[in-house]
Design an enzyme around this catalytic site. Structure first.
Site, PDB file in Angstrom:
ATOM      1  N   HIS A 382     -10.559  19.260 -51.434  1.00  0.00           N
ATOM      2  CA  HIS A 382     -11.285  18.311 -52.287  1.00  0.00           C
ATOM      3  C   HIS A 382     -11.544  16.967 -51.623  1.00  0.00           C
ATOM      4  CE1 HIS A 382     -11.426  20.315 -56.256  1.00  0.00           C
ATOM      5  NE2 HIS A 382     -10.311  20.907 -55.881  1.00  0.00           N
ATOM      6  N   LYS A 573     -15.448   5.629 -63.362  1.00  0.00           N
ATOM      7  CA  LYS A 573     -14.713   6.512 -62.469  1.00  0.00           C
ATOM      8  C   LYS A 573     -13.514   5.751 -61.928  1.00  0.00           C
ATOM      9  CE  LYS A 573     -18.435   7.034 -60.115  1.00  0.00           C
ATOM     10  NZ  LYS A 573     -18.893   8.275 -59.469  1.00  0.00           N
ATOM     11  N   ARG A 574     -12.636   6.431 -61.190  1.00  0.00           N
ATOM     12  CA  ARG A 574     -11.525   5.735 -60.568  1.00  0.00           C
ATOM     13  C   ARG A 574     -12.043   4.556 -59.735  1.00  0.00           C
ATOM     14  NH1 ARG A 574      -6.105   6.350 -61.533  1.00  0.00           N
ATOM     15  NH2 ARG A 574      -5.518   6.549 -59.357  1.00  0.00           N
ATOM     16  N   LYS A 579     -15.913   4.211 -53.625  1.00  0.00           N
ATOM     17  CA  LYS A 579     -16.826   4.450 -54.746  1.00  0.00           C
ATOM     18  C   LYS A 579     -17.717   3.231 -55.003  1.00  0.00           C
ATOM     19  CE  LYS A 579     -13.627   7.749 -56.890  1.00  0.00           C
ATOM     20  NZ  LYS A 579     -14.420   8.990 -56.877  1.00  0.00           N
ATOM     21  N   THR A 681     -17.909  14.933 -60.356  1.00  0.00           N
ATOM     22  CA  THR A 681     -18.328  15.671 -61.545  1.00  0.00           C
ATOM     23  C   THR A 681     -18.860  14.723 -62.610  1.00  0.00           C
ATOM     24  OG1 THR A 681     -16.025  15.634 -62.317  1.00  0.00           O
ATOM     25  CG2 THR A 681     -16.776  17.634 -61.193  1.00  0.00           C
ATOM     26  N   LYS A 685     -21.894  15.175 -65.508  1.00  0.00           N
ATOM     27  CA  LYS A 685     -21.749  14.893 -66.941  1.00  0.00           C
ATOM     28  C   LYS A 685     -22.842  13.936 -67.415  1.00  0.00           C
ATOM     29  CE  LYS A 685     -16.819  15.433 -66.189  1.00  0.00           C
ATOM     30  NZ  LYS A 685     -15.577  14.702 -65.874  1.00  0.00           N
TER      31      LYS A 685
END
Length: 853
Positions: A382, A573-574, A579, A681, A685
């Site tokens: 992952h 998100k985290r 990110k 993911t 969504k």
């Protein structure tokens, strides 16, 4: 006893106009549920209606639903047992399930009945109120655990026999509160009122050894054997959660393991007056499964994390052996019964543990045991971040798992002998492939162990798999190209569209029918409606209603009112530097500076919405949360930009609180540095709920853009290859700053203390990291991102165009269902067929006995 009808399916939770499938009249199902609620209120909670709280009524409904699930589970277990079904075992350190009541009602086709049953109680609340009572079981950090939960949903829906194994953390991921703009972590006490969905199995218990030493000996057949003499032994006992398939009767199990002492009470210590010592072992043992992912900075945290990982895979494998031996003694067909998937490196110690069980406990020869092991396991990677490929210092590993280290040494020696034959003289390759990093700080490489011990290795997005094969697992790919494949992640349309967005689900079903709920590719039929003006108007109304709902929720949580008619620009998100939430903040500051320059300027009103948790020890991520709040405080209090710009941070983001977010987003921020995100993911969504994506060519963004069409995707930024090339040449952030006056101004505002009341030191570490290193290429992508956001604003200013893009976006997202992912795993890796259960299977007299749970 009322039972759901065979083939039950969608229900009113999706919105008006959708019926409950089933053979019972609605009022009969509702009466049955209401009657069971009253019974459960008394029998499970010892309450009567006049004194029952709202939470009591939630539990009463949950227990009534659980009873129906267990009737299906009984039929499922008997069918699998009778057919000796090949079974998937999903080993994962995280299962981020989310609340269960709503999705179980949906799967059983009982939402309408439950709504009517609760209304009939005349207690002043409705079904939605009871749904809000459920605690979030925070048994994961984010995407990894949420994916595991989606996969369990899809496995049951596709009627594939499966068991998930994980840890029953007493305290899950922390609850996040915000104080003066800073994240504060609070213990997640999700079990404080109990858990209606779990079934304890105290009669199933396995010893788990830790520490100690090993002792070689020769058995009575003259074979060399090894005995593990542990320092301590604890027991693992399971708690089962039923996982219902949608539209089928199949119910699979998620089995979560809790630790307890092998002896709960030391009477000798008690008798000599050592009252605390009498229970010390019990307390120490049960601490093992107390907390999700303890802080592994101190040595004690590293030990506990390794012990957690070993604990649950040992329990899982011993349980598989137990179930297998209900039918046969010899373990030569173990791999025919079980197909085990390792969800990232956390459970990869299972490779060594299965070898130990086979060789040491059951007397299987090494070669036969190794053949069984490699035919049993498959491994999902992952991450592309080398630092996330788990390794353990050799001394620490030896102290916790001495026998497993010996087994790993043996595996490694045999494996490297093969490598040297294949690549004579290439000692560099040997060192890279070795299960032991032989550099100064010798470490056990868990990803290498998983690769060597598995017959299949996969990435989770096309780009991720390509990069895996070219970078972090390149040597393994060159050695065994046939092992590698891609299995792009997916999400559950039940949880994230049908349950979360009932208005949109109802509109879609009204337009194209219900087949899309079981086959998401059916959404393609929506393309025919993109040019229908009345359908676009209805589409916009659903989105507007969802935005109004989220605005109310966020105002309650933050005190800040968001305009539902503004562009909802969302990044949830985290919190992590790769990110790039801080790139989004730089854009917010850019917009703010422009508005200060032009107080009368028009443009599209925009609400920037952030949410996510930072790891407790992640200094820079926590500072990014503070930055979001500091900029938000300034912007939201400035009357000169009122109505044009808002910045909000929605606290304590989790599966439950996400429910109103995905349906309300207009723009989905997927802006990670290219080459860093494995898949994502959240991007799926958002897109399935009609949000358009602004993003880089990273992770599954690549495939989403290919699917929805480049004209419906806002692309910007360097590619992974361009990032690598610039890093190779020697990337200089100061050159980016020198070429862009607007960027210089934004950084100057941050450095000047403009957003901190003159405190120039608060964000100095953040700005300094950008100026000196910019590891994640924010500054290199800044101009492309800001310009791309202007294209977003231009498109949003045309409501008809935006609605058309949104409809086409949803219509082309069918491939991103977790059902498709699971079909690919089942057909190409696990070789497992679906076994659909019929009503009453094996219930008649003369059927096989119940399997031991």
């Amino acid at each position: 006893m009322e039972m759901p009808a065979e083939g039950t399916g969608p229900a009113e939770a999706r919105g008006p106009g959708l019926s409950t499938r089933g053979i019972e009249p609605l009022n009969s199902a509702a009466d049955g549920l209401r009657s069971d609620m009253l019974q459960q209120l008394f029998s499970m909670q010892a309450k009567f209606p006049d004194v029952a709280t709202r939470h009591d009524w939630y539990l009463a409904l949950a227990y009534a639903v659980r009873k129906r699930l267990l009737l299906h589970w009984r039929d499922t277990a008997r069918t699998y047992f009778r057919l000796e079904s090949r079974t998937v075992v999903y080993l994962s350190a995280e299962f981020l399930l989310g609340p269960q009541l709503g999705c179980n009602l949906l799967s059983l086709g009982l939402v309408d009945a439950a709504r009517e049953a609760v209304a009939g109680l005349e207690r002043g609340f409705d079904l939605d109120d009871l749904l809000q009572e459920e605690e979030e079981p925070g048994l994961g950090n984010g995407g990894l655990g949420r994916l595991a939960a989606c996969f369990m949903d899809s496995l049951a829906t596709l009627a594939i026999p499966a068991i998930g194994h994980g840890i029953r953390y007493e305290f899950g991921i922390f609850d996040q509160t915000i104080r003066d703009g800073w994240q504060v972590e609070i213990a997640d006490t999700w079990l404080r009122y109990g858990n209606a969905w779990e079934i304890p199995r105290p009669q199933v218990a396995f010893d788990v050894k830790l520490g100690g030493r090993t002792e070689p000996y020769v058995d009575d057949q003259g074979r060399y054997r090894v005995r593990w003499i542990p320092e301590r032994v604890l027991k693992g006992t399971p708690f089962d959660t039923p996982v219902a398939g949608y539209g089928v009767r199949n119910v699979n199990l998620l089995r979560l393991w809790a630790a307890r002492a092998s002896e709960s009470f030391d009477f000798q210590a008690f008798n000599v007056g050592d009252y605390y010592g009498a229970v010390e072992d019990k307390v120490a043992s049960e601490n093992l499964t107390k907390v999700l992912y303890p802080n592994d900075e101190p040595a004690s945290g590293k030990v506990l994390r390794l012990e957690q990982q070993y604990f649950f895979v040992s329990c899982a494998l011993q349980d598989m052996v137990r179930i297998y031996q209900q039918r046969r003694d010899r373990l030569d067909a173990f791999h025919d019964k079980w197909a085990i998937q390792l969800n990232d490196t956390h459970p990869s110690i299972a490779v060594a543990e299965l070898m130990r069980l086979l060789v040491d406990e059951h007397g299987v020869g090494w070669e036969e045991a190794w053949d069984t092991t490699t035919r049993t396991f498959a491994y999902t990677n992952h991450t592309l971040l080398p630092e996330a490929l788990e390794t353990w210092p050799l001394p620490l590993f030896r102290s916790v798992l001495p026998r497993h280290l010996e087994i790993i040494f043996e595996i490694n020696q045999r494996f490297l002998d093969e490598v040297r034959i294949r690549y004579p003289g290439d000692e560099g390759r040997v060192q890279r492939l070795s299960l032991i990093d032989e550099h100064s700080d010798k470490r056990v490489r868990m990803a290498n162990l998983a690769c060597v011990g598995s017959h299949a290795i996969n990435g989770v997005a096309a780009m991720h798999t390509e990069l895996l094969q070219a970078t972090v697992l390149r040597d393994f790919h060159e050695l065994w190209p046939e092992k590698f494949s891609n299995k792009t992640n997916g999400v559950s349309p039940r949880r994230f569209v049908m349950e979360a967005n009932p208005g949109l689900a109802a509109l879609i079903t009204e337009a194209i029918g219900e087949t899309w709920t079981r086959d998401l590719e059916g959404l393609r039929a929506l393309e025919n409606f993109a040019e229908d003006a009345s359908f676009r108007e209805a589409w916009r109304k659903v989105k507007r209603d969802n935005k109004a709902r989220l605005a109310r929720v966020m105002e309650t949580a933050t005190g800040i009112r968001a305009d539902p008619d503004s562009l909802f620009d969302v990044q949830v998100k985290r919190i992590h530097e790769y990110k790039r939430q801080h790139l989004n903040v730089l854009h917010a500051i850019t917009l703010y500076a422009r508005m200060l320059d032009d107080p009368e300027g028009g443009g599209v009103p925009r609400t920037l919405i952030f949410a996510g948790k930072a790891a407790p020890g992640y200094f820079m991520a926590k500072r990014i949360i503070k930055l979001i709040h500091a900029v938000g405080d300034m912007v939201n209090d400035d009357l000169s930009v009122a109505g044009r710009l808002r910045v909000l941070f929605y606290p304590d983001f989790n599966v439950k609180s996400a429910r109103p977010v995905y349906p309300a987003a207009d723009l989905s921020e997927q802006i990670s540095t290219a080459g860093k995100e494995a898949s994502g993911t959240g991007n799926m969504k958002f897109a399935l709920n009609g949000a358009l994506t602004i993003g880089t060519l990273d992770g599954a963004n690549v495939e989403i853009r290919e699917a929805v069409g480049e004209e419906n995707f806002f692309l910007f930024g360097l590619t992974a290859a361009e990032v690598a090339a610039r890093r190779e040449r020697g990337y200089r952030p100061d050159e980016e700053i020198g070429h862009d006056g607007e960027l210089r101004r934004v950084l100057a505002l941050l450095e000047s203390g403009h957003f901190t009341g003159g405190d120039r030191s608060l964000f100095e570490p953040l700005v300094r990291s950008l100026r000196d290193r910019d590891d994640y290429f924010l500054l290199a992508d800044y101009r492309a991102y800001v310009d791309c956001q202007e294209r977003v604003a231009e498109a949003f200013a045309d409501p008809e165009r935006w609605a058309r893009m949104s409809i086409l976006n949803v219509a082309r997202m069918g491939r991103f269902s977790s059902d498709r992912s699971i079909r690919e795993y089942s057909e190409e890796i696990w070789k497992v067929d679906g076994v659909e259960v019929g009503a009453g299977d094996d219930v008649s007299q003369g059927g096989p006995p119940d399997p031991v749970p």
